[in-house]
Scaffold this motif. Structure first.
Motif, PDB file in Angstrom:
ATOM      1  N   GLN A  77      49.117   8.994  59.438  1.00  0.00           N
ATOM      2  CA  GLN A  77      50.116   8.677  60.442  1.00  0.00           C
ATOM      3  C   GLN A  77      51.277   9.683  60.300  1.00  0.00           C
ATOM      4  OE1 GLN A  77      49.588   7.608  57.450  1.00  0.00           O
ATOM      5  NE2 GLN A  77      50.298   5.488  57.198  1.00  0.00           N
ATOM      6  N   GLU A  78      52.270   9.578  61.164  1.00  0.00           N
ATOM      7  CA  GLU A  78      53.357  10.571  61.164  1.00  0.00           C
ATOM      8  C   GLU A  78      54.019  10.727  59.777  1.00  0.00           C
ATOM      9  OE1 GLU A  78      54.311  12.861  63.308  1.00  0.00           O
ATOM     10  OE2 GLU A  78      55.971  13.449  62.001  1.00  0.00           O
ATOM     11  N   ALA A  79      54.321   9.603  59.133  1.00  0.00           N
ATOM     12  CA  ALA A  79      55.006   9.689  57.829  1.00  0.00           C
ATOM     13  C   ALA A  79      54.120  10.396  56.798  1.00  0.00           C
ATOM     14  CB  ALA A  79      55.379   8.293  57.340  1.00  0.00           C
ATOM     15  N   GLY A  80      52.814  10.151  56.898  1.00  0.00           N
ATOM     16  CA  GLY A  80      51.891  10.817  55.979  1.00  0.00           C
ATOM     17  C   GLY A  80      51.776  12.302  56.284  1.00  0.00           C
ATOM     18  N   ARG A  81      51.808  12.617  57.567  1.00  0.00           N
ATOM     19  CA  ARG A  81      51.713  14.024  57.975  1.00  0.00           C
ATOM     20  C   ARG A  81      52.895  14.828  57.428  1.00  0.00           C
ATOM     21  NH1 ARG A  81      53.099  17.783  62.308  1.00  0.00           N
ATOM     22  NH2 ARG A  81      54.779  16.379  62.888  1.00  0.00           N
ATOM     23  N   GLU A  82      54.038  14.160  57.326  1.00  0.00           N
ATOM     24  CA  GLU A  82      55.210  14.873  56.796  1.00  0.00           C
ATOM     25  C   GLU A  82      54.941  15.394  55.386  1.00  0.00           C
ATOM     26  OE1 GLU A  82      58.617  12.294  57.302  1.00  0.00           O
ATOM     27  OE2 GLU A  82      58.252  12.317  59.482  1.00  0.00           O
ATOM     28  N   ILE A  83      54.160  14.657  54.612  1.00  0.00           N
ATOM     29  CA  ILE A  83      53.802  15.137  53.264  1.00  0.00           C
ATOM     30  C   ILE A  83      52.617  16.104  53.353  1.00  0.00           C
ATOM     31  CG2 ILE A  83      52.956  14.490  50.979  1.00  0.00           C
ATOM     32  CD1 ILE A  83      54.499  11.944  51.147  1.00  0.00           C
ATOM     33  N   LEU A  84      51.553  15.666  54.044  1.00  0.00           N
ATOM     34  CA  LEU A  84      50.316  16.451  54.036  1.00  0.00           C
ATOM     35  C   LEU A  84      50.522  17.845  54.638  1.00  0.00           C
ATOM     36  CD1 LEU A  84      47.376  16.246  53.169  1.00  0.00           C
ATOM     37  CD2 LEU A  84      46.812  15.357  55.415  1.00  0.00           C
ATOM     38  N   GLU A  85      51.227  17.901  55.756  1.00  0.00           N
ATOM     39  CA  GLU A  85      51.442  19.193  56.396  1.00  0.00           C
ATOM     40  C   GLU A  85      52.777  19.789  55.940  1.00  0.00           C
ATOM     41  OE1 GLU A  85      49.811  20.756  60.499  1.00  0.00           O
ATOM     42  OE2 GLU A  85      51.424  19.309  60.800  1.00  0.00           O
ATOM     43  N   GLY A  86      53.813  18.921  55.945  1.00  0.00           N
ATOM     44  CA  GLY A  86      55.171  19.399  55.644  1.00  0.00           C
ATOM     45  C   GLY A  86      55.304  19.896  54.206  1.00  0.00           C
ATOM     46  N   GLU A  87      54.750  19.139  53.255  1.00  0.00           N
ATOM     47  CA  GLU A  87      54.930  19.506  51.838  1.00  0.00           C
ATOM     48  C   GLU A  87      53.766  20.363  51.328  1.00  0.00           C
ATOM     49  OE1 GLU A  87      57.707  18.388  50.009  1.00  0.00           O
ATOM     50  OE2 GLU A  87      57.030  19.583  48.296  1.00  0.00           O
ATOM     51  N   PHE A  88      52.540  19.963  51.703  1.00  0.00           N
ATOM     52  CA  PHE A  88      51.375  20.653  51.132  1.00  0.00           C
ATOM     53  C   PHE A  88      50.796  21.744  52.043  1.00  0.00           C
ATOM     54  CE2 PHE A  88      50.996  16.465  48.805  1.00  0.00           C
ATOM     55  CZ  PHE A  88      51.334  16.979  47.567  1.00  0.00           C
ATOM     56  N   GLY A  89      51.203  21.767  53.311  1.00  0.00           N
ATOM     57  CA  GLY A  89      50.745  22.832  54.211  1.00  0.00           C
ATOM     58  C   GLY A  89      49.317  22.672  54.711  1.00  0.00           C
ATOM     59  N   VAL A  90      48.807  21.421  54.706  1.00  0.00           N
ATOM     60  CA  VAL A  90      47.452  21.179  55.220  1.00  0.00           C
ATOM     61  C   VAL A  90      47.527  20.981  56.742  1.00  0.00           C
ATOM     62  CG1 VAL A  90      45.534  19.522  55.193  1.00  0.00           C
ATOM     63  CG2 VAL A  90      46.699  20.123  53.054  1.00  0.00           C
ATOM     64  N   ASP A  91      46.653  21.668  57.469  1.00  0.00           N
ATOM     65  CA  ASP A  91      46.657  21.538  58.930  1.00  0.00           C
ATOM     66  C   ASP A  91      46.337  20.108  59.352  1.00  0.00           C
ATOM     67  OD1 ASP A  91      47.262  24.155  59.462  1.00  0.00           O
ATOM     68  OD2 ASP A  91      45.155  24.796  59.537  1.00  0.00           O
ATOM     69  N   CYS A  92      47.160  19.566  60.212  1.00  0.00           N
ATOM     70  CA  CYS A  92      46.923  18.223  60.749  1.00  0.00           C
ATOM     71  C   CYS A  92      46.900  18.322  62.272  1.00  0.00           C
ATOM     72  CB  CYS A  92      48.041  17.260  60.341  1.00  0.00           C
ATOM     73  SG  CYS A  92      48.062  16.889  58.587  1.00  0.00           S
ATOM     74  N   ARG A  93      45.814  17.847  62.873  1.00  0.00           N
ATOM     75  CA  ARG A  93      45.668  17.946  64.316  1.00  0.00           C
ATOM     76  C   ARG A  93      45.930  16.566  64.910  1.00  0.00           C
ATOM     77  NH1 ARG A  93      42.421  18.698  68.777  1.00  0.00           N
ATOM     78  NH2 ARG A  93      41.004  16.986  68.325  1.00  0.00           N
ATOM     79  N   GLU A  94      46.766  16.523  65.924  1.00  0.00           N
ATOM     80  CA  GLU A  94      47.033  15.221  66.548  1.00  0.00           C
ATOM     81  C   GLU A  94      45.849  14.870  67.446  1.00  0.00           C
ATOM     82  OE1 GLU A  94      50.738  14.797  68.667  1.00  0.00           O
ATOM     83  OE2 GLU A  94      50.763  12.646  68.221  1.00  0.00           O
ATOM     84  N   HIS A  95      45.132  13.828  67.053  1.00  0.00           N
ATOM     85  CA  HIS A  95      43.944  13.436  67.801  1.00  0.00           C
ATOM     86  C   HIS A  95      44.350  12.597  69.010  1.00  0.00           C
ATOM     87  CE1 HIS A  95      39.854  12.238  68.596  1.00  0.00           C
ATOM     88  NE2 HIS A  95      40.260  10.989  68.666  1.00  0.00           N
ATOM     89  N   GLU A  96      45.264  11.732  68.750  1.00  0.00           N
ATOM     90  CA  GLU A  96      45.793  10.833  69.771  1.00  0.00           C
ATOM     91  C   GLU A  96      47.205  10.544  69.321  1.00  0.00           C
ATOM     92  OE1 GLU A  96      44.566   6.590  71.110  1.00  0.00           O
ATOM     93  OE2 GLU A  96      42.714   7.734  70.893  1.00  0.00           O
ATOM     94  N   ASN A  97      47.992  10.048  70.207  1.00  0.00           N
ATOM     95  CA  ASN A  97      49.384   9.774  69.902  1.00  0.00           C
ATOM     96  C   ASN A  97      49.625   9.158  68.507  1.00  0.00           C
ATOM     97  OD1 ASN A  97      51.882  10.044  70.745  1.00  0.00           O
ATOM     98  ND2 ASN A  97      51.920   8.322  72.188  1.00  0.00           N
ATOM     99  N   GLY A  98      50.151   9.937  67.588  1.00  0.00           N
ATOM    100  CA  GLY A  98      50.507   9.372  66.284  1.00  0.00           C
ATOM    101  C   GLY A  98      49.377   9.307  65.268  1.00  0.00           C
ATOM    102  N   TYR A  99      48.149   9.660  65.654  1.00  0.00           N
ATOM    103  CA  TYR A  99      47.018   9.677  64.714  1.00  0.00           C
ATOM    104  C   TYR A  99      46.663  11.136  64.421  1.00  0.00           C
ATOM    105  CZ  TYR A  99      46.322   4.747  65.816  1.00  0.00           C
ATOM    106  OH  TYR A  99      46.485   3.397  65.975  1.00  0.00           O
ATOM    107  N   TYR A 100      46.944  11.585  63.240  1.00  0.00           N
ATOM    108  CA  TYR A 100      46.681  12.974  62.871  1.00  0.00           C
ATOM    109  C   TYR A 100      45.421  13.043  62.019  1.00  0.00           C
ATOM    110  CZ  TYR A 100      51.420  13.646  64.510  1.00  0.00           C
ATOM    111  OH  TYR A 100      52.535  13.670  65.292  1.00  0.00           O
ATOM    112  N   VAL A 101      44.635  14.090  62.246  1.00  0.00           N
ATOM    113  CA  VAL A 101      43.375  14.236  61.510  1.00  0.00           C
ATOM    114  C   VAL A 101      43.415  15.545  60.720  1.00  0.00           C
ATOM    115  CG1 VAL A 101      40.880  14.473  61.733  1.00  0.00           C
ATOM    116  CG2 VAL A 101      42.115  12.951  63.261  1.00  0.00           C
ATOM    117  N   ALA A 102      42.994  15.455  59.460  1.00  0.00           N
ATOM    118  CA  ALA A 102      42.906  16.662  58.625  1.00  0.00           C
ATOM    119  C   ALA A 102      41.499  16.757  58.055  1.00  0.00           C
ATOM    120  CB  ALA A 102      43.929  16.605  57.498  1.00  0.00           C
ATOM    121  N   ASP A 103      41.107  17.954  57.696  1.00  0.00           N
ATOM    122  CA  ASP A 103      39.823  18.188  57.039  1.00  0.00           C
ATOM    123  C   ASP A 103      39.952  17.693  55.597  1.00  0.00           C
ATOM    124  OD1 ASP A 103      37.280  20.270  57.254  1.00  0.00           O
ATOM    125  OD2 ASP A 103      38.109  20.042  55.239  1.00  0.00           O
TER     126      ASP A 103
END
Ligand code: 48H
Ligand code: FE2
Length: 259
Positions: A77-103
């Motif tokens: 979710q958005e709060a998780g993306r802030e760490i996954l993408e924001g801190e660790f730099g892992v690409d997160c694709r918004e699949h649908e409003n507020g649902y981000y998907v990463a490999d």
């Protein structure tokens, strides 16, 4: 340069032993190298704490590699993306409003790499089989080779001293279980005992995770799935934002406590 086989062996053994001896006495010892343990170690190391992480398996990353039912994607979710993408730099694709998907492969390998680079000393293939308790406070971990555990060999363990311990062993909350077994109903939960995981409910499970990420016995903290298992909250399936947020939260709590 002509290679000497014995020098290769000596390099491995001596370097490993130096690091192990250097990490017998640490600020924080973490049990379990899944997403919550790795995130906790990352934030603590980044803040200058000395951290050892013990993982039973050969691979680090716990339940993150497999995504959901082996579809190797994870959702945050958005709060998780802030760490996954924001801190660790892992690409997160918004699949649908507020649902981000990463490999899941990129996410797991990146978090592992960032944790190592931040200074977490990871010892894989080592299991935590017991804890040290003095005056009703956790003072460290009791460890043994996972291979010894798997083979059922009667070989006594060794010990690690730490100012705080994190149980990040996932669904089985193995460290808290040892404390409950040995000390009785003295956990800081409603019943004093492990309350057990409730059925799948992503929304509730994620919502309760941060509140459940806390000290459950003096100097013993829970993070990740272990937090919900100990406090009787829901599992959440393959959404991993909460695991990362829980790792960061437990790091903050320990920094506050240890100063
Ligand atoms: C050494 C040990 C020991 C031991 C276990 O399961 P994990 O990935 O844990 P979390 O909490 O970081 O992440 C949970 C997540 O993967 C998950 O399962 C989710 C979100 N599930 C939701 C659902 O509904 O199912 O990692 C724990 C790690 C593993 O690698 C274990 O091998 C390791 O801890 N471990 N290591 N000594 N005694 N016990
Ligand atoms: Fe799980």
């Amino acid at each position: 340069m002509k290679l000497d086989d014995i020098k290769i062996s000596k390099a491995i053994i001596e370097e490993y032993m130096d690091e192990l001896v250097d990490h017998l006495d640490v600020d924080v010892a973490i049990g379990g190298g899944g997403p919550s343990g790795l995130a906790a170690g990352y934030y603590l190391s980044k803040a200058g704490f000395k951290v050892s992480l013990f993982e039973r398996k050969l691979s680090i990353g716990g339940g993150m590699w497999g995504g959901g039912m082996m579809f190797n994607k994870i959702v945050v979710q958005e709060a998780g993306r802030e760490i996954l993408e924001g801190e660790f730099g892992v690409d997160c694709r918004e699949h649908e409003n507020g649902y981000y998907v990463a490999d899941s492969i990129e996410a797991t390998s990146t978090i592992c790499s960032k944790a190592c680079k931040a200074g977490v000393k990871i010892f894989n293939l080592i299991s935590i089989e017991d804890v040290m308790i003095r005056d009703e406070r956790i003072t460290g971990l009791v460890i043994n080779w996972a291979a010894v555990e798997m083979a059922g060999l009667h070989i006594d363990p060794l010990t690690i001293r730490s100012r705080a311990v994190i149980d990040a062993t996932g669904h089985d909350c193995e460290i808290v279980k040892v404390v409950e077994d040995k000390m009785g109903p003295r956990l800081m939960t409603e019943t004093g005992r492990i309350m057990g995981e409730k059925p799948m409910w992503a929304d509730k499970g994620e919502a309760s995770l941060l509140e459940n990420t806390r000290e459950v016995y003096p100097n013993l903290f829970v993070a990740g799935m272990a937090s919900n298992a100990v406090h009787g909250s829901h599992r959440m399936g393959p959404i991993f934002g909460g695991m990362l947020l829980s790792g960061r939260r437990v790091a903050e709590l320990i920094m506050e406590k240890l100063g």
